[in-house]
Design a protein around this motif. Structure first.
Motif, PDB file in Angstrom:
ATOM      1  N   TYR A 124       0.850  -1.202   0.000  1.00 44.54           N
ATOM      2  CA  TYR A 124       0.000   0.000   0.000  1.00 44.54           C
ATOM      3  C   TYR A 124       0.885   1.251   0.000  1.00 44.54           C
ATOM      4  O   TYR A 124       0.637   2.214  -0.728  1.00 44.54           O
ATOM      5  CB  TYR A 124      -0.922  -0.019   1.226  1.00 44.54           C
ATOM      6  N   GLY A 125       1.949   1.220   0.806  1.00 50.02           N
ATOM      7  CA  GLY A 125       2.806   2.393   0.948  1.00 50.02           C
ATOM      8  C   GLY A 125       3.583   2.730  -0.308  1.00 50.02           C
ATOM      9  O   GLY A 125       3.778   3.906  -0.634  1.00 50.02           O
ATOM     10  N   ALA A 126       4.063   1.720  -1.041  1.00 48.50           N
ATOM     11  CA  ALA A 126       4.804   1.994  -2.274  1.00 48.50           C
ATOM     12  C   ALA A 126       3.902   2.660  -3.304  1.00 48.50           C
ATOM     13  O   ALA A 126       4.340   3.540  -4.057  1.00 48.50           O
ATOM     14  CB  ALA A 126       5.401   0.708  -2.830  1.00 48.50           C
ATOM     15  N   MET A 127       2.629   2.258  -3.348  1.00 56.82           N
ATOM     16  CA  MET A 127       1.702   2.886  -4.288  1.00 56.82           C
ATOM     17  C   MET A 127       1.438   4.334  -3.896  1.00 56.82           C
ATOM     18  O   MET A 127       1.318   5.214  -4.768  1.00 56.82           O
ATOM     19  CB  MET A 127       0.384   2.097  -4.334  1.00 56.82           C
ATOM     20  N   ILE A 128       1.352   4.606  -2.606  1.00 51.67           N
ATOM     21  CA  ILE A 128       1.204   5.993  -2.165  1.00 51.67           C
ATOM     22  C   ILE A 128       2.435   6.797  -2.570  1.00 51.67           C
ATOM     23  O   ILE A 128       2.336   7.951  -3.021  1.00 51.67           O
ATOM     24  CB  ILE A 128       1.001   6.055  -0.634  1.00 51.67           C
ATOM     25  N   GLY A 129       3.613   6.200  -2.427  1.00 52.23           N
ATOM     26  CA  GLY A 129       4.839   6.865  -2.869  1.00 52.23           C
ATOM     27  C   GLY A 129       4.810   7.167  -4.356  1.00 52.23           C
ATOM     28  O   GLY A 129       5.210   8.251  -4.801  1.00 52.23           O
ATOM     29  N   GLU A 130       4.327   6.215  -5.142  1.00 51.53           N
ATOM     30  CA  GLU A 130       4.210   6.445  -6.582  1.00 51.53           C
ATOM     31  C   GLU A 130       3.191   7.530  -6.882  1.00 51.53           C
ATOM     32  O   GLU A 130       3.372   8.336  -7.802  1.00 51.53           O
ATOM     33  CB  GLU A 130       3.825   5.157  -7.307  1.00 51.53           C
ATOM     34  N   GLY A 131       2.113   7.570  -6.098  1.00 45.65           N
ATOM     35  CA  GLY A 131       1.116   8.621  -6.289  1.00 45.65           C
ATOM     36  C   GLY A 131       1.703  10.007  -6.059  1.00 45.65           C
ATOM     37  O   GLY A 131       1.382  10.957  -6.792  1.00 45.65           O
ATOM     38  N   ILE A 132       2.578  10.123  -5.065  1.00 47.78           N
ATOM     39  CA  ILE A 132       3.231  11.416  -4.805  1.00 47.78           C
ATOM     40  C   ILE A 132       4.139  11.790  -5.974  1.00 47.78           C
ATOM     41  O   ILE A 132       4.183  12.954  -6.402  1.00 47.78           O
ATOM     42  CB  ILE A 132       4.021  11.357  -3.486  1.00 47.78           C
ATOM     43  N   ILE A 133       4.867  10.812  -6.523  1.00 48.46           N
ATOM     44  CA  ILE A 133       5.696  11.073  -7.696  1.00 48.46           C
ATOM     45  C   ILE A 133       4.839  11.539  -8.871  1.00 48.46           C
ATOM     46  O   ILE A 133       5.195  12.477  -9.596  1.00 48.46           O
ATOM     47  CB  ILE A 133       6.489   9.811  -8.076  1.00 48.46           C
ATOM     48  N   ALA A 134       3.697  10.895  -9.056  1.00 46.27           N
ATOM     49  CA  ALA A 134       2.784  11.279 -10.136  1.00 46.27           C
ATOM     50  C   ALA A 134       2.269  12.700  -9.942  1.00 46.27           C
ATOM     51  O   ALA A 134       2.178  13.484 -10.906  1.00 46.27           O
ATOM     52  CB  ALA A 134       1.605  10.293 -10.201  1.00 46.27           C
ATOM     53  N   LEU A 135       1.938  13.055  -8.701  1.00 46.89           N
ATOM     54  CA  LEU A 135       1.491  14.422  -8.405  1.00 46.89           C
ATOM     55  C   LEU A 135       2.580  15.432  -8.742  1.00 46.89           C
ATOM     56  O   LEU A 135       2.308  16.499  -9.312  1.00 46.89           O
ATOM     57  CB  LEU A 135       1.112  14.545  -6.926  1.00 46.89           C
ATOM     58  N   ILE A 136       3.807  15.102  -8.383  1.00 48.58           N
ATOM     59  CA  ILE A 136       4.931  16.011  -8.641  1.00 48.58           C
ATOM     60  C   ILE A 136       5.077  16.274 -10.133  1.00 48.58           C
ATOM     61  O   ILE A 136       5.206  17.424 -10.567  1.00 48.58           O
ATOM     62  CB  ILE A 136       6.229  15.442  -8.047  1.00 48.58           C
ATOM     63  N   TRP A 137       5.025  15.219 -10.949  1.00 49.12           N
ATOM     64  CA  TRP A 137       5.227  15.405 -12.389  1.00 49.12           C
ATOM     65  C   TRP A 137       4.038  16.060 -13.065  1.00 49.12           C
ATOM     66  O   TRP A 137       4.194  16.813 -14.028  1.00 49.12           O
ATOM     67  CB  TRP A 137       5.587  14.079 -13.042  1.00 49.12           C
ATOM     68  N   CYS A 138       2.848  15.806 -12.558  1.00 49.70           N
ATOM     69  CA  CYS A 138       1.668  16.493 -13.094  1.00 49.70           C
ATOM     70  C   CYS A 138       1.768  17.990 -12.799  1.00 49.70           C
ATOM     71  O   CYS A 138       1.541  18.831 -13.678  1.00 49.70           O
ATOM     72  CB  CYS A 138       0.404  15.904 -12.478  1.00 49.70           C
ATOM     73  N   ALA A 139       2.147  18.323 -11.555  1.00 48.16           N
ATOM     74  CA  ALA A 139       2.288  19.732 -11.169  1.00 48.16           C
ATOM     75  C   ALA A 139       3.453  20.388 -11.904  1.00 48.16           C
ATOM     76  O   ALA A 139       3.372  21.547 -12.319  1.00 48.16           O
ATOM     77  CB  ALA A 139       2.497  19.836  -9.653  1.00 48.16           C
ATOM     78  N   LEU A 140       4.565  19.649 -12.079  1.00 43.63           N
ATOM     79  CA  LEU A 140       5.715  20.186 -12.806  1.00 43.63           C
ATOM     80  C   LEU A 140       5.352  20.527 -14.249  1.00 43.63           C
ATOM     81  O   LEU A 140       5.723  21.586 -14.766  1.00 43.63           O
ATOM     82  CB  LEU A 140       6.859  19.170 -12.802  1.00 43.63           C
ATOM     83  N   ALA A 141       4.641  19.611 -14.901  1.00 43.88           N
ATOM     84  CA  ALA A 141       4.269  19.824 -16.302  1.00 43.88           C
ATOM     85  C   ALA A 141       3.411  21.073 -16.462  1.00 43.88           C
ATOM     86  O   ALA A 141       3.571  21.833 -17.425  1.00 43.88           O
ATOM     87  CB  ALA A 141       3.522  18.598 -16.825  1.00 43.88           C
ATOM     88  N   LEU A 142       2.509  21.302 -15.514  1.00 42.40           N
ATOM     89  CA  LEU A 142       1.635  22.470 -15.582  1.00 42.40           C
ATOM     90  C   LEU A 142       2.353  23.748 -15.161  1.00 42.40           C
ATOM     91  O   LEU A 142       2.115  24.815 -15.727  1.00 42.40           O
ATOM     92  CB  LEU A 142       0.408  22.246 -14.695  1.00 42.40           C
ATOM     93  N   SER A 143       3.247  23.636 -14.182  1.00 40.82           N
ATOM     94  CA  SER A 143       3.883  24.825 -13.600  1.00 40.82           C
ATOM     95  C   SER A 143       5.048  25.334 -14.433  1.00 40.82           C
ATOM     96  O   SER A 143       5.214  26.543 -14.619  1.00 40.82           O
ATOM     97  CB  SER A 143       4.358  24.519 -12.176  1.00 40.82           C
ATOM     98  N   PHE A 144       5.879  24.428 -14.944  1.00 38.90           N
ATOM     99  CA  PHE A 144       7.073  24.854 -15.671  1.00 38.90           C
ATOM    100  C   PHE A 144       6.710  25.544 -16.988  1.00 38.90           C
ATOM    101  O   PHE A 144       7.339  26.532 -17.377  1.00 38.90           O
ATOM    102  CB  PHE A 144       7.977  23.656 -15.946  1.00 38.90           C
ATOM    103  N   PHE A 145       5.695  25.033 -17.658  1.00 42.58           N
ATOM    104  CA  PHE A 145       5.317  25.598 -18.957  1.00 42.58           C
ATOM    105  C   PHE A 145       4.235  26.663 -18.839  1.00 42.58           C
ATOM    106  O   PHE A 145       3.961  27.373 -19.800  1.00 42.58           O
ATOM    107  CB  PHE A 145       4.877  24.475 -19.902  1.00 42.58           C
ATOM    108  N   GLY A 146       3.593  26.764 -17.670  1.00 46.67           N
ATOM    109  CA  GLY A 146       2.704  27.885 -17.386  1.00 46.67           C
ATOM    110  C   GLY A 146       1.269  27.741 -17.827  1.00 46.67           C
ATOM    111  O   GLY A 146       0.398  28.400 -17.277  1.00 46.67           O
TER     112      GLY A 146
END
Length: 494
Positions: free
Chosen positions: A276-298
């Protein structure tokens, strides 16, 4: 910024609150010996520390899916982050927990064996074929993606010129070695370090955005954007988003990987942290890249232009070097490259073990391991010649369909022993509808039917499957436990 932090907090809370509920319903037994102890063979069944098993599990399940998927999902806007949170807590982490714990209860069995055990022989034969196909697609995707990324990095940042074919060959040679050697020689020894690098890289990139004067985490988006479809290509959110973002929310590929660590975990009490915990860790990674994609390019439009011209790999490249400079960018970029490589080899390893179970071949013998592995690599090599975009589309659908089968398998288990089955049945119902609707509506992969008709058929079919599973499985009996399911008490003086 607040939306991102809220999503991360929700994932962490999900682990402690909902994860505890799932664990209680499953019913762990600290006194029951795990396959790592009862079947220890020095090759695949090898006891490892909990921290090491967690980091290996995280790397095994986190290929390019929790990066490429969320980047493509970001084209729908910040609403994609809501699916990552809900899907991860209530579906993906539950799916991973049951695929791991049921494997432990069944002697380290792979997903086709589990499906056959609880859904019948027909389901087992289907999953044997489907799981091998999925794992071959995963292996090919996780050869082509890192090979292309490394090739671009070397050719762009050095005076060397490397061909794509050369890099594919190098990665394949590594995969062959990692697939047949004992699990603790390469995977257990080096992957925990790579897991730490993955976490460091993800945190470093989002921190760079947070302190940047040129970028802000979701700074150009309004609150109303968090609940709307902003796709610039007018693509419908239903059901495509739930196929696009797979590994960051729920992924059937994980059901093929969890049994690898189910053969190494030392006590059932570690299951929630590892699976369960590894999937939560992956979810946080997914959140980071989703936010990065939206934030870096504006904006979603700017992100769409980058994806159109270079795919999600270019998003990774531009954001890594743009935020961290040359040195930091190389480290971050290599951290992303490691993900698919460390999932690709375990995809082929899982394929070997599934075939070994089917043909009942002892894998302690090197000759037997090669007999199972070599044909897989021959087919994988042939598939690398197919266009990457085509392979990725089929991978997405096959991935989520496998998740559906695993969730129904978990529901059948809970029903059989009169446990609260809705924790797996509800996500199974939802994902069944998603997959059926998608394949009926999609003109490229499926039948190109009208969306409304596809959805109606999807719902009706889902209800029929739900009724059948409940009717066939409920209260089937506590008296037909496998030997591996029966409590094996560890002596107090052991």
């Amino acid at each position: 910024m607040m939306w991102f932090l809220t999503c991360v907090a929700a994932l962490v809370a999900g682990y402690f609150i909902y994860g505890s509920i799932v664990e209680k319903i499953f019913g762990i037994n600290a006194a029951r010996q795990t396959p790592a102890l009862t079947k220890q063979d020095g090759v695949d069944y090898v006891p490892m520390s909990t921290k090491k098993v967690y980091l290996v599990q995280l790397l095994n399940i986190a290929g390019v899916g929790p990066i490429f998927g969320p980047i493509m999902g970001a084209l729908y806007g910040p609403a994609a982050m809501l699916w990552i949170v809900l899907g991860c807590v209530f579906a993906g982490a539950v799916h991973d927990y049951f695929s791991g714990m049921l494997s432990i209860r069944n002697g380290g069995a792979s997903v086709p064996t589990l499906t056959g055990r609880y859904l019948g022989k027909g389901a087992k034969h289907f999953m044997n074929i489907f799981a091998i196909v999925l794992l071959l697609l995963v292996g090919v995707v996780f050869v082509s993606a890192p090979a292309g990324m490394i090739t671009n990095l070397i050719n762009d940042k050095t005076s060397l010129t490397v061909g794509m074919g050369t890099m594919v060959s190098i990665i394949f040679i590594y995969y062959i070695i990692a697939t047949i050697v004992p699990v603790d020689k390469i995977i257990g020894r080096f992957y925990p370090l790579f897991g730490a690098l993955l976490i460091f890289m993800s945190v470093g990139l989002i921190s760079a955005v947070a302190i940047s004067s040129d970028h802000a985490i979701l700074g150009n988006f309004e609150v109303s954007d968090m609940f709307s479809n902003m796709n610039p290509n007018d693509l419908p959110l239903w059901p495509a988003l739930f196929i696009t973002i797979a590994c960051g929310a729920i992924s059937g590929f994980h059901a093929t990987q969890s049994p690898l660590m189910a053969r190494c975990i030392e006590n059932e009490t570690n299951g929630r942290f590892v699976f369960y915990g590894a999937m939560i860790g992956e979810g946080i990674i997914a959140l980071i890249w989703c936010a990065l994609a939206l934030s870096f390019f504006g904006s979603v439009d700017a992100l769409s232009d980058v994806v159109a011209n270079g795919g999600p790999g270019k998003v990774v490249y531009d954001s890594s070097f743009g935020l961290l400079g040359v040195f930091g960018g190389v480290i971050a970029f290599l951290g992303v490259v490691i993900l698919p490589i460390t999932s690709g080899d375990t995809a082929f390893r899982s394929s070997r073990l599934i075939l070994a179970e089917y043909f009942n071949l002892d894998q302690r013998n090197m000759r037997n391991r090669l007999m199972m592995a070599v044909p897989l690599f021959i087919v994988g090599g042939i598939l690398t010649q197919v266009d990457f975009g085509v392979i990725w589309r089929y991978f997405g659908f096959a991935n989520q369909t496998t998740a559906v089968m695993m969730l129904w398998t978990a529901s059948a288990y809970l029903l059989r022993y009169n446990k609260f089955h809705w924790i797996t049945t509800i996500p199974a119902m939802f994902m069944t509808t998603v997959c059926i609707t998608f394949i009926l509506n999609n003109a490229t992969l499926g039948f190109g039917l009208d969306m409304q008709i596809s959805t109606i058929i999807g719902v009706v079919t889902m209800l029929g499957i739900t009724r059948t599973v409940i009717k066939v499985s409920k209260g089937k009996g506590e008296n037909d436990l496998l030997d591996e399911e029966k409590p094996k008490v560890i002596p107090k003086n052991a």
